[in-house]
Scaffold this motif. Structure first.
Motif: not given
Length: 182
Positions: A17-24, A36-46, A61-64
């Motif tokens: 529960d610390k990271t969110l998988l996002l699609g742009e 996206a790190n939910v603690a600091d909002g920092k996003k890392t491009l995969i 398309d992200p699944v899980a």
């Protein structure tokens, strides 16, 4: 869910529960995956963006997240004319493709709560075909036979055996189905 255009979508929380998988989404042919790190909002491009304007665009398309949090399941047209189900190792960024023998587009997918199975839908000449994938054995499982139609909203029950979805067909505008997967 296939990205039909620009915008952001949230796909899944990491197991801790610390990271969110996002699609742009940029377009139907170009999209990127982020963590996206939910603690600091920092996003890392995969999935890296190309600086070459003539580069081939790739759709993701992200699944899980995998249940161990070491990778993610996605649908992508990377290195292929068809959209395939794939696993991306988050450390190495290596892609492992599961549906290489299917010569149709994978449209949507859903990972069971325990991470043991993926239900995915393939568009075969405009009609949806449901498939089941055993994550542990990396093999396709027999799927229930369904009437001809278009499937949407595939979702696993918390018991990891019941699969629900909506089907639109010539006989019904939207029937809700539930199938037990043993």
């Amino acid at each position: 869910m296939q990205n039909e255009g620009g915008g952001w979508s949230a796909a899944d929380w990491s197991p801790d529960d610390k990271t969110l998988l996002l699609g742009e989404g940029i377009s139907i042919n170009e999209s990127y995956l982020w963590l996206a790190n939910v603690a600091d909002g920092k996003k890392t491009l995969i999935t890296p963006k190309s600086t070459d304007k003539d580069a081939v665009k790739i759709a993701y398309d992200p699944v899980a997240f995998s249940r161990d949090g070491q990778g993610i399941f996605v649908i992508t047209d990377r290195d292929n004319e068809f959209r395939r189900l794939a696993y991306i190792d988050l450390k190495t960024k290596e892609h492992k493709y599961f549906t290489t023998s299917i010569k149709w587009d994978v449209e949507l997918a859903s990972l069971s709560r325990d991470g043991s199975m993926i239900a995915f839908v393939v568009n075969e000449n405009g009609m949806s075909v449901l498939h089941l994938w055993d994550v542990k054995t990396a093999r396709e499982l027999p799927a229930p036979r369904l009437p001809t139609g278009v499937i949407a909203g595939v979702k696993w029950h918390d018991n990891n055996q019941d699969l629900g979805f909506v089907m639109v067909s010539a006989r019904s505008t939207a029937d809700v189905y539930s199938n037990r997967v043993d």
